[in-house]
Design a protein around this motif. Structure first.
Motif, short mmCIF file in Angstrom:
data_model
loop_
_atom_site.label_atom_id
_atom_site.label_comp_id
_atom_site.label_asym_id
_atom_site.label_seq_id
_atom_site.Cartn_x
_atom_site.Cartn_y
_atom_site.Cartn_z
N PHE A 3 -25.73 4.12 -1.54
CA PHE A 3 -26.29 2.90 -0.95
C PHE A 3 -25.79 2.73 0.49
N TYR A 18 -27.47 5.18 2.68
CA TYR A 18 -28.85 4.72 2.90
C TYR A 18 -28.90 3.65 3.98
N HIS A 48 -30.00 -1.44 -8.28
CA HIS A 48 -30.31 -0.03 -8.51
C HIS A 48 -29.76 0.34 -9.88
#
Ligand SMILES: *[C@@H]1O[C@H](CO)[C@@H](O)[C@H](O)[C@H]1NC(C)=O
Length: 559
Positions: free
Chosen positions: A179, A182, A195
């Motif tokens: 994450f 990202y 998620h």
């Protein structure tokens, strides 16, 4: 003059013809012997297959290497075809036997387990959505360097992949680091996302029973620069909502702050470079008694005994707002600016938790450490406290001796990690984040246990109605009605038989929990009605065909 390549080509075709005739002979004998059980036939077959196999296998690749480019695809094709033939022939006597198991530390999920999982997922999804979260997905593997150095002592459990030429890769160890990668990669500074996905750890499942190498994680995180403790309080509210809604039994949420821990280590005299490693020792306090933890601090981590004793004095403390106030006055701890900053945030957090009306379940607990390296502020962990929580059973290894038998078990955890995204950003731009991971695997096993002991049957389908008939020759009418129901959004099933017995149609409903049967008969068709049967009570009622869909939907609104 024929060029060398040409000669090879001719030889190759010759060989092909030889092999093909071999194959034909083999097949002849194959059918001959299977039909007549002729032992002589079998022997000849084996000789042919053996000869053919060996020749093709050894001669063709050598030819292929030395022949001209144009013939290589042709030869490849022939080799493939011959190998396939050989495999067919081998299939007769040299049948490959498979070891039927899933890889160590992994498992399949049967429909009943999946039905329970789906229910849990939905509860959790709904909660996340109620709080305005979006969702994302990331690859199962990441560049190895993305994961390196983020997990502290757990890094040894990262699952490295074999080099496939090019990039060094590892399977994701959690969903938090991907994450952060990202966010940095896409320059996102604000997002609230959940998620749910599988992660991988090279745990040794035989040693730590009930633990898997592949398992689900379920994360909710809030990224962005906001006023202190508001998103943090929402994360705790979410944990409270999910655990309450799933009815897993009584629970408590422990809260602490990394800065309080660091400040405490500093004022107790732990050298800076030992903060992280002492922290992971403190983290074991929920599984081990203080004496053993202290032993590790002194013997393994090399702390003087009086330092360990001072830490022991602090980590035994737990309470609420009152404890926060008291520690803010603590002459030793208040010397650390880190500890004071952490305590002030915890105080603010408790104000919001009071507004959310969840303080009855939350405790400030100085022994909570959480092992992961990336936490920078508030940390929390939810544990089930009910004595009657069933222990997890591992279907592969028999009765489990999971963590559950030591402490009742952590069921959710998380915290603030303000530096992780900055580690990935080329300019070091920080994106403050706070999040929580719901221990969904533990929740699954508790729910599975509950389902096993409960009398209620777990349905693995959602079919609302079975379209049936009592008389013969009504297949077409059944199919027609089924399609009408499907098109109207009704979950319907029909038996794949021209003339099924009514009893077997009803039995299928009993077995799978279908609540209604729509029964067609000559008379019903003539009258323009359908007989609707309640499977549990066996009550039957004629319903006009044009209000059937409405009636089914009304009756199954909550099944
Ligand atoms: C079947 O009948 C029972 C008892 O009246 C009722 O509770 C149940 O809801 C009925 N089921 C359906 C699907 O109509």
């Amino acid at each position: 003059m024929i060029p060398a390549d040409g000669l090879k080509l001719i030889f190759c075709f010759g060989l092909n013809i030889f092999c093909w005739s071999g194959a034909c002979v083999s097949f002849f004998f194959f059918f001959f012997c299977t039909a007549k059980m002729n032992t002589l036939g079998l022997v000849t077959l084996r000789v042919c297959a053996g000869l053919m196999g060996r020749r093709t296998l050894h001669v063709l690749p050598r030819l292929q290497r030395s022949s001209s480019g144009m013939t290589i695809p042709q030869i490849d094709e022939e080799v493939a075809r011959l190998l396939q033939l050989k495999a067919q022939l081998d299939g007769d006597d040299g049948k490959q036997t498979f070891v039927l198991k899933t890889p160590k530390g992994t498992r399949d999920y049967n429909p009943k387990q999946m039905a329970i999982r789906e229910k849990v997922f939905n509860t959790i999804f709904n909660c996340f959505k109620r709080h305005g979260a979006e969702t994302i997905d990331t690859p199962v593997f990441e560049l190895k360097e993305t994961l390196t150095g983020k997990y502290g002592e757990d890094s040894k459990l990262i699952y490295d992949l074999k080099d496939q030429g090019g990039e060094l890769l590892s399977l994701r160890y959690d969903l938090t680091v991907p994450f952060a990668r990202y966010l940095a990669m896409n320059k996102i500074t604000n997002i609230k996302r959940y998620h749910i996905a599988k992660v991988y750890r090279r745990d040794n499942p035989a040693m730590t029973r009930g633990r898997y190498r592949e398992f689900y994680q379920c994360d909710f995180d809030i990224a962005g620069q906001y006023d202190p403790m508001i998103p943090d309080a929402e994360c705790l509210k979410i944990v409270h909502e999910i655990l309450s809604e799933l009815e897993l039994g009584d629970f408590r949420i422990k809260v602490n702050d990394r800065r309080i821990l660091d400040g405490m280590f500093a004022v107790c005299g732990v050298p800076d470079e030992k903060f992280r490693t002492v922290c992971s020792t403190v983290d074991k306090l929920d599984k081990l008694p203080w004496e053993e933890v202290k032993n590790e601090m002194v013997k393994e981590k090399g702390l003087p005994e009086e330092v360990a004793d001072q830490i022991g004095g602090y980590v035994s403390l737990q309470g609420g707002m009152d404890l926060v106030e008291r520690l803010l006055e603590d002459p030793k701890l208040s010397k650390s600016s880190d500890a004071v900053a952490g305590l002030k945030d915890i105080k603010q957090l408790f104000v919001y938790l009071q507004l959310f009306r969840i303080t009855d379940k939350v405790a400030f607990d100085l022994s909570l450490a959480r092992g992961l390296d990336y936490y920078t502020g508030v940390i929390y962990e939810a544990i089930l406290t009910q004595a009657g929580v069933p222990q997890t059973q591992d279907p592969q290894n028999g009765p489990g001796v999971e963590e559950a038998s030591v402490s009742v078990g952590s069921i959710a955890g998380g915290g603030r990690y303000d530096g992780l995204v900055g580690m990935f950003d080329p300019k070091g731009r920080k994106v403050p984040c706070v999040g929580v991971s719901i221990g969904i695997e533990r929740i699954f096993s508790i729910m599975e246990q509950k389902a096993e002991t409960s009398a209620e049957k777990v349905r693995t389908t959602e079919t609302q109605v079975m379209v049936a008939s009592a008389q013969k020759n009504l297949l077409e009418e059944r199919l027609k009605l089924t399609a009408e129901l499907w098109d109207a959004g009704v979950k319907a099933e029909v038996m794949y038989k021209k003339n099924p017995k009514l009893l077997s149609q009803l039995q299928h409903c009993e077995d799978t929990g279908i609540p209604l049967v729509a029964i067609l008969g000559e008379q019903e068709l003539k009258d323009g009605v359908v007989k609707l049967r309640n499977v549990t009570t066996r009550e039957e009622l004629n319903i006009p065909r044009d209000s059937l869909i409405e009636e089914i939907k009304k009756r199954t609104a909550d099944c």
